[in-house]
Design a protein around this motif. Structure first.
Motif, short mmCIF file in Angstrom:
data_model
loop_
_atom_site.label_atom_id
_atom_site.label_comp_id
_atom_site.label_asym_id
_atom_site.label_seq_id
_atom_site.Cartn_x
_atom_site.Cartn_y
_atom_site.Cartn_z
N UNK A 22 86.95 81.20 15.98
CA UNK A 22 86.21 81.88 17.04
C UNK A 22 84.74 82.08 16.68
N UNK A 23 84.45 82.39 15.43
CA UNK A 23 83.06 82.60 15.03
C UNK A 23 82.26 81.31 15.12
N UNK A 111 79.12 67.15 2.26
CA UNK A 111 79.08 67.95 3.48
C UNK A 111 79.60 69.36 3.17
N UNK A 112 79.19 70.36 3.94
CA UNK A 112 79.65 71.73 3.71
C UNK A 112 81.18 71.86 3.85
N UNK A 113 81.76 72.58 2.89
CA UNK A 113 83.20 72.86 2.87
C UNK A 113 83.39 74.35 2.62
N UNK A 114 84.26 74.98 3.42
CA UNK A 114 84.61 76.38 3.24
C UNK A 114 86.12 76.47 3.10
N UNK A 161 79.48 80.56 -3.77
CA UNK A 161 78.91 79.29 -3.33
C UNK A 161 78.60 78.44 -4.56
N UNK A 162 79.01 77.18 -4.51
CA UNK A 162 78.67 76.21 -5.56
C UNK A 162 78.35 74.89 -4.85
N UNK A 163 77.07 74.60 -4.72
CA UNK A 163 76.65 73.38 -4.03
C UNK A 163 77.07 73.43 -2.57
N UNK A 164 77.85 72.42 -2.15
CA UNK A 164 78.28 72.33 -0.75
C UNK A 164 79.55 73.13 -0.46
N UNK A 165 80.03 73.90 -1.43
CA UNK A 165 81.32 74.59 -1.32
C UNK A 165 81.16 76.10 -1.30
N UNK A 166 81.79 76.73 -0.30
CA UNK A 166 81.88 78.19 -0.28
C UNK A 166 83.36 78.55 -0.28
N UNK A 167 83.73 79.50 -1.14
CA UNK A 167 85.12 79.95 -1.24
C UNK A 167 85.15 81.48 -1.19
N UNK A 168 86.32 81.99 -0.82
CA UNK A 168 86.51 83.44 -0.75
C UNK A 168 87.96 83.75 -1.07
N UNK A 177 81.79 84.98 3.82
CA UNK A 177 82.32 83.61 3.83
C UNK A 177 81.68 82.79 4.96
N UNK A 178 81.71 83.32 6.16
CA UNK A 178 81.16 82.60 7.31
C UNK A 178 79.63 82.53 7.21
N UNK A 179 78.99 83.62 6.78
CA UNK A 179 77.53 83.61 6.62
C UNK A 179 77.11 82.50 5.67
N UNK A 180 77.79 82.38 4.52
CA UNK A 180 77.42 81.36 3.53
C UNK A 180 77.73 79.95 4.04
N UNK A 181 78.81 79.80 4.78
CA UNK A 181 79.12 78.50 5.37
C UNK A 181 78.04 78.10 6.37
#
Length: 191
Positions: A22-23, A111-114, A161-168, A177-181
């Motif tokens: 939804x976000x 590419x960005x990955x969350x 965050x590490x490079x193209x990766x954000x994890x939570x 999480x969403x802000x960093x993505x």
């Protein structure tokens, strides 16, 4: 319009599926929520994981979530970013070779990955965490280490965050999480 692929499945965590979906729609992305062996319009059953003081989370039935795209039609090169929901779904989604190939594409293309909570199990199975610093639900930490990643324990409302990766570690981290993505997707985020 930017396109995001969201991997989910039966008994994925309810909030970790619905809130990012939804976000991302809210900020104007086209979001394709998919699950192997399911088509657009099919539903997956989610589970609500809550933290109520026991040694691990409790699990309750969640909502039915309607998939917005057919998994068989996914072409990874057409997406700008990937989001992987947590919950129990990743334990079986990581057994699907095409899921792993899709995940590898996003890392090879930078590419960005969350990924959140147990979603990190898909990353470890895809072999993309070696040398990376990431977080996950604490019970997944040993898998990160065995896969050659550096597990970072953080508060439940934080993201790494590490490079193209954000994890939570879990859904309480959605704001971070969403802000960093979104930052990885090159969106302007107010301070």
């Amino acid at each position: 319009m930017k396109k995001v692929l969201l991997l989910t499945g039966d008994y994925a965590e309810d909030y970790e599926t619905m809130v990012p979906y939804q976000m991302l729609l809210m900020v104007g992305y086209e979001v394709h929520a998919v699950c192997p062996d399911k088509k657009k319009g099919d539903k997956v059953r989610t589970a609500i994981h809550d933290f109520e003081g026991e040694q691990t989370y409790s699990e309750k039935p969640g909502h039915w979530f309607t998939l917005s795209y057919s998994f068989d039609e996914v072409k990874a090169e057409q997406y700008d970013g990937l989001v992987i929901a947590g919950g129990r779904a990743p334990e079986y989604l990581r057994l699907n070779q095409r899921v792993l190939d899709i995940v590898r594409h996003f890392f090879e293309a930078d590419k960005p990955v969350a990924a959140i909570c147990h979603g990190i199990q898909i990353l470890t199975a895809a072999g993309v965490v070696k040398g990376r610093t990431l977080t996950a639900y604490p019970a997944v930490g040993p898998e990160v280490t065995l896969a050659g990643g550096h597990f970072k324990e953080v508060a439940a409302d934080q993201a790494v965050v590490d490079g193209n990766l954000v994890t939570a570690p879990a859904w309480p981290a959605h704001p971070a999480f969403i802000r960093e993505f979104l930052k990885l997707m090159r969106e302007e985020i107010p301070a």
